[in-house]
Motif scaffolding. Structure first.
Motif, short mmCIF file in Angstrom:
data_model
loop_
_atom_site.label_atom_id
_atom_site.label_comp_id
_atom_site.label_asym_id
_atom_site.label_seq_id
_atom_site.Cartn_x
_atom_site.Cartn_y
_atom_site.Cartn_z
N MET A 66 0.24 -10.55 -0.18
CA MET A 66 -0.16 -9.15 -0.29
C MET A 66 -1.49 -9.02 -1.00
O MET A 66 -2.29 -8.16 -0.64
CB MET A 66 0.92 -8.37 -1.02
CG MET A 66 2.21 -8.22 -0.26
SD MET A 66 3.49 -7.35 -1.19
CE MET A 66 3.05 -5.67 -0.84
N SER A 67 -1.71 -9.84 -2.01
CA SER A 67 -2.96 -9.71 -2.75
C SER A 67 -4.13 -10.19 -1.91
O SER A 67 -5.21 -9.61 -1.97
CB SER A 67 -2.91 -10.48 -4.07
OG SER A 67 -2.86 -11.87 -3.87
N ASN A 83 -4.10 -10.76 1.70
CA ASN A 83 -4.18 -10.13 3.02
C ASN A 83 -4.39 -8.62 2.95
O ASN A 83 -5.19 -8.07 3.69
CB ASN A 83 -2.93 -10.43 3.85
CG ASN A 83 -2.84 -11.89 4.23
OD1 ASN A 83 -3.83 -12.60 4.23
ND2 ASN A 83 -1.66 -12.33 4.53
N ASP A 84 -3.64 -7.96 2.09
CA ASP A 84 -3.70 -6.50 2.02
C ASP A 84 -4.56 -5.99 0.88
O ASP A 84 -4.68 -4.78 0.68
CB ASP A 84 -2.28 -5.93 1.86
CG ASP A 84 -1.40 -6.27 3.05
OD1 ASP A 84 -1.94 -6.46 4.16
OD2 ASP A 84 -0.18 -6.34 2.88
N HIS A 85 -5.13 -6.90 0.11
CA HIS A 85 -6.03 -6.57 -1.00
C HIS A 85 -5.39 -5.68 -2.05
O HIS A 85 -6.02 -4.79 -2.60
CB HIS A 85 -7.33 -5.94 -0.47
CG HIS A 85 -7.99 -6.76 0.58
ND1 HIS A 85 -8.62 -7.96 0.31
CD2 HIS A 85 -8.10 -6.60 1.93
CE1 HIS A 85 -9.09 -8.48 1.43
NE2 HIS A 85 -8.79 -7.67 2.43
N HIS A 86 -4.11 -5.94 -2.34
CA HIS A 86 -3.42 -5.23 -3.41
C HIS A 86 -3.66 -5.94 -4.73
O HIS A 86 -3.77 -7.17 -4.77
CB HIS A 86 -1.91 -5.17 -3.17
CG HIS A 86 -1.50 -4.28 -2.05
ND1 HIS A 86 -1.70 -2.92 -2.07
CD2 HIS A 86 -0.89 -4.54 -0.88
CE1 HIS A 86 -1.22 -2.39 -0.96
NE2 HIS A 86 -0.73 -3.36 -0.21
N GLU A 114 -0.21 -3.37 -8.30
CA GLU A 114 0.29 -2.66 -7.11
C GLU A 114 1.44 -3.43 -6.46
O GLU A 114 2.44 -2.83 -6.05
CB GLU A 114 -0.83 -2.46 -6.10
CG GLU A 114 -1.90 -1.50 -6.54
CD GLU A 114 -3.11 -1.48 -5.64
OE1 GLU A 114 -3.78 -0.43 -5.59
OE2 GLU A 114 -3.42 -2.51 -4.99
N ILE A 115 1.31 -4.74 -6.38
CA ILE A 115 2.37 -5.57 -5.79
C ILE A 115 3.65 -5.44 -6.61
O ILE A 115 4.74 -5.28 -6.06
CB ILE A 115 1.94 -7.04 -5.70
CG1 ILE A 115 0.77 -7.18 -4.71
CG2 ILE A 115 3.11 -7.93 -5.28
CD1 ILE A 115 0.10 -8.53 -4.74
#
Length: 55
Positions: free
Chosen positions: A1-2, A4-7, A11-12
């Motif tokens: 998530m961090s 690929n989705d730039h969280h 946020e994760i």
């Protein structure tokens, strides 16, 4: 998530309902596993893995 989705880790942790420290610990462990893997296997194997994961 961090990656690929730039969280952010914060946020994760909120999305998954776990602490920020848990997120940090899991990411650290997984990155260490990947580093060991990349030291062990040939560049061709690594390229194949990247293609499978990201394409």
């Amino acid at each position: 998530m961090s990656r690929n989705d730039h969280h952010t880790h914060e946020e994760i942790s909120q999305l998954m309902g776990i602490s920020k420290n848990t997120v940090n610990n899991h990411l650290k462990k997984s990155l260490n596993i990947m580093r060991k893997y990349f030291k062990t296997y040939s560049p061709e194997t690594i390229i194949s893995l990247v293609v499978v994961l990201f394409c």
